[in-house]
Design a protein around this motif. Structure first.
Motif, PDB file in Angstrom:
ATOM      1  N   HIS A  34       0.832  -1.205   0.000  1.00  0.00           N
ATOM      2  CA  HIS A  34       0.000   0.000   0.000  1.00  0.00           C
ATOM      3  C   HIS A  34       0.873   1.264   0.000  1.00  0.00           C
ATOM      4  N   ILE A  35       1.912   1.283   0.813  1.00  0.00           N
ATOM      5  CA  ILE A  35       2.828   2.426   0.862  1.00  0.00           C
ATOM      6  C   ILE A  35       3.479   2.629  -0.505  1.00  0.00           C
ATOM      7  N   ALA A  36       3.915   1.543  -1.123  1.00  0.00           N
ATOM      8  CA  ALA A  36       4.540   1.637  -2.446  1.00  0.00           C
ATOM      9  C   ALA A  36       3.552   2.193  -3.467  1.00  0.00           C
ATOM     10  N   LYS A  37       2.327   1.709  -3.445  1.00  0.00           N
ATOM     11  CA  LYS A  37       1.306   2.174  -4.391  1.00  0.00           C
ATOM     12  C   LYS A  37       1.048   3.674  -4.216  1.00  0.00           C
ATOM     13  N   GLU A  38       0.918   4.118  -2.962  1.00  0.00           N
ATOM     14  CA  GLU A  38       0.680   5.542  -2.694  1.00  0.00           C
ATOM     15  C   GLU A  38       1.899   6.375  -3.092  1.00  0.00           C
ATOM     16  N   SER A  39       3.092   5.852  -2.869  1.00  0.00           N
ATOM     17  CA  SER A  39       4.312   6.565  -3.258  1.00  0.00           C
ATOM     18  C   SER A  39       4.390   6.731  -4.769  1.00  0.00           C
ATOM     19  N   VAL A  40       4.007   5.691  -5.497  1.00  0.00           N
ATOM     20  CA  VAL A  40       3.986   5.770  -6.961  1.00  0.00           C
ATOM     21  C   VAL A  40       3.039   6.878  -7.408  1.00  0.00           C
ATOM     22  N   SER A  41       1.877   6.972  -6.776  1.00  0.00           N
ATOM     23  CA  SER A  41       0.921   8.013  -7.187  1.00  0.00           C
ATOM     24  C   SER A  41       1.446   9.408  -6.840  1.00  0.00           C
ATOM     25  N   ILE A  42       2.201   9.542  -5.765  1.00  0.00           N
ATOM     26  CA  ILE A  42       2.754  10.845  -5.385  1.00  0.00           C
ATOM     27  C   ILE A  42       3.810  11.307  -6.378  1.00  0.00           C
ATOM     28  N   VAL A  43       4.657  10.400  -6.838  1.00  0.00           N
ATOM     29  CA  VAL A  43       5.747  10.787  -7.747  1.00  0.00           C
ATOM     30  C   VAL A  43       5.363  10.696  -9.221  1.00  0.00           C
ATOM     31  N   ALA A  44       4.153  10.257  -9.513  1.00  0.00           N
ATOM     32  CA  ALA A  44       3.713  10.118 -10.912  1.00  0.00           C
ATOM     33  C   ALA A  44       3.830  11.454 -11.640  1.00  0.00           C
ATOM     34  N   ARG A  46       6.413  13.102 -12.289  1.00  0.00           N
ATOM     35  CA  ARG A  46       7.588  13.868 -11.882  1.00  0.00           C
ATOM     36  C   ARG A  46       8.817  13.255 -12.556  1.00  0.00           C
ATOM     37  N   ARG A  47       9.948  13.930 -12.406  1.00  0.00           N
ATOM     38  CA  ARG A  47      11.156  13.372 -13.026  1.00  0.00           C
ATOM     39  C   ARG A  47      11.331  11.922 -12.608  1.00  0.00           C
ATOM     40  N   SER A  48      12.178  11.249 -13.270  1.00  0.00           N
ATOM     41  CA  SER A  48      12.267   9.803 -13.093  1.00  0.00           C
ATOM     42  C   SER A  48      12.635   9.413 -11.662  1.00  0.00           C
ATOM     43  N   ILE A  49      11.614   9.074 -10.916  1.00  0.00           N
ATOM     44  CA  ILE A  49      11.788   8.528  -9.573  1.00  0.00           C
ATOM     45  C   ILE A  49      11.048   7.205  -9.557  1.00  0.00           C
ATOM     46  N   GLU A  50      11.767   6.172  -9.199  1.00  0.00           N
ATOM     47  CA  GLU A  50      11.214   4.818  -9.245  1.00  0.00           C
ATOM     48  C   GLU A  50      10.979   4.304  -7.828  1.00  0.00           C
ATOM     49  N   GLU A  63      12.870  -9.816  -8.183  1.00  0.00           N
ATOM     50  CA  GLU A  63      13.105  -8.537  -7.516  1.00  0.00           C
ATOM     51  C   GLU A  63      14.538  -8.064  -7.740  1.00  0.00           C
ATOM     52  N   ALA A  64      15.501  -8.961  -7.609  1.00  0.00           N
ATOM     53  CA  ALA A  64      16.911  -8.598  -7.806  1.00  0.00           C
ATOM     54  C   ALA A  64      17.164  -8.143  -9.234  1.00  0.00           C
ATOM     55  N   ALA A  65      16.526  -8.788 -10.196  1.00  0.00           N
ATOM     56  CA  ALA A  65      16.665  -8.374 -11.597  1.00  0.00           C
ATOM     57  C   ALA A  65      16.093  -6.975 -11.803  1.00  0.00           C
ATOM     58  N   ARG A  66      14.989  -6.681 -11.106  1.00  0.00           N
ATOM     59  CA  ARG A  66      14.397  -5.335 -11.184  1.00  0.00           C
ATOM     60  C   ARG A  66      15.362  -4.285 -10.640  1.00  0.00           C
ATOM     61  N   PHE A  67      16.111  -4.634  -9.586  1.00  0.00           N
ATOM     62  CA  PHE A  67      17.091  -3.698  -9.029  1.00  0.00           C
ATOM     63  C   PHE A  67      18.121  -3.316 -10.084  1.00  0.00           C
ATOM     64  N   ASP A  68      18.552  -4.297 -10.874  1.00  0.00           N
ATOM     65  CA  ASP A  68      19.580  -4.043 -11.887  1.00  0.00           C
ATOM     66  C   ASP A  68      19.022  -3.308 -13.101  1.00  0.00           C
ATOM     67  N   LYS A  69      17.774  -3.572 -13.413  1.00  0.00           N
ATOM     68  CA  LYS A  69      17.165  -3.015 -14.629  1.00  0.00           C
ATOM     69  C   LYS A  69      16.592  -1.612 -14.423  1.00  0.00           C
ATOM     70  N   ASN A  70      15.986  -1.367 -13.277  1.00  0.00           N
ATOM     71  CA  ASN A  70      15.260  -0.125 -13.044  1.00  0.00           C
ATOM     72  C   ASN A  70      15.916   0.716 -11.955  1.00  0.00           C
ATOM     73  N   ARG A  71      15.499   1.969 -11.894  1.00  0.00           N
ATOM     74  CA  ARG A  71      15.911   2.850 -10.794  1.00  0.00           C
ATOM     75  C   ARG A  71      15.384   2.270  -9.489  1.00  0.00           C
ATOM     76  N   ILE A  72      15.945   2.707  -8.400  1.00  0.00           N
ATOM     77  CA  ILE A  72      15.526   2.225  -7.092  1.00  0.00           C
ATOM     78  C   ILE A  72      15.615   3.380  -6.088  1.00  0.00           C
ATOM     79  N   ASP A  73      14.947   4.487  -6.415  1.00  0.00           N
ATOM     80  CA  ASP A  73      15.005   5.687  -5.578  1.00  0.00           C
ATOM     81  C   ASP A  73      14.328   5.475  -4.226  1.00  0.00           C
ATOM     82  N   ILE A  74      13.151   4.865  -4.255  1.00  0.00           N
ATOM     83  CA  ILE A  74      12.393   4.599  -3.032  1.00  0.00           C
ATOM     84  C   ILE A  74      12.193   3.097  -2.938  1.00  0.00           C
TER      85      ILE A  74
END
Length: 171
Positions: A34-44, A46-50, A63-74
């Motif tokens: 739920h926190i992740a979902k709400e955080s995504v809506s807050i940064v939607a 905006r500059r690239s914050i993942e 999950e580990a593959a996602r760390f390597d492929k995508n940003r991991i700001d939050i």
């Protein structure tokens, strides 16, 4: 959570894509998601914050593959799954530039026996004297266990802010 995101959004340059800027610990899978979902809506928009979420019961390799492929700001995580990734996915070095640690529902984290896990996680983060960070601890109640966690996770100069007036009774 919102103050940490606001701070991140105000930065003039985007954080390094390989480093976690905000780490949120949650006591349950459902709350973390739920926190992740709400955080995504807050940064939607905006500059690239993942925002990424890691919880038990999901595939660690994915999950580990996602760390390597995508940003991991939050990063929003449950304590045990985060320790799994620190140990097995080499996530620890990605906290090098951590700006904010959020301990959400600290009383529930402790009620569920996560104090040893939290201590392990705190031990894997950069030394606050070398790399200062903001730590936010949220709790509906303030039992002795939460006060002990406050001493371990927060600076000695932390401020306690109550949202309940002195004339009201805590529920």
């Amino acid at each position: 959570m919102l103050p940490a995101i606001e701070r991140l959004l105000k930065q003039r340059t985007a954080p390094d894509r390989h480093h976690v800027s905000i780490l949120v610990l949650s006591p349950t899978r459902e709350l973390a998601q739920h926190i992740a979902k709400e955080s995504v809506s807050i940064v939607a928009g905006r500059r690239s914050i993942e925002v990424q979420c890691v919880v038990g019961g999901t595939n660690m390799q994915t999950e580990a593959a996602r760390f390597d492929k995508n940003r991991i700001d939050i990063l929003v995580a449950t304590p045990d799954r985060l320790i799994d990734h620190i140990r097995d996915s080499n996530l620890g070095p990605r906290f090098k530039f951590l700006q904010c640690l959020v301990l959400d529902e600290a009383d529930r984290l402790l009620d569920q026996g996560f104090m040893p896990a939290i201590q392990t996680i705190l031990g894997s983060l950069p030394d606050r004297n070398t790399r200062p960070r903001q730590t936010l601890l949220f709790s509906a109640t303030l039992p002795e266990k939460v006060k002990m966690l406050s001493s371990a996770a927060l600076l000695p100069t932390y401020r306690y802010i109550s949202t309940i007036s002195e004339t009201e009774q805590s529920t």
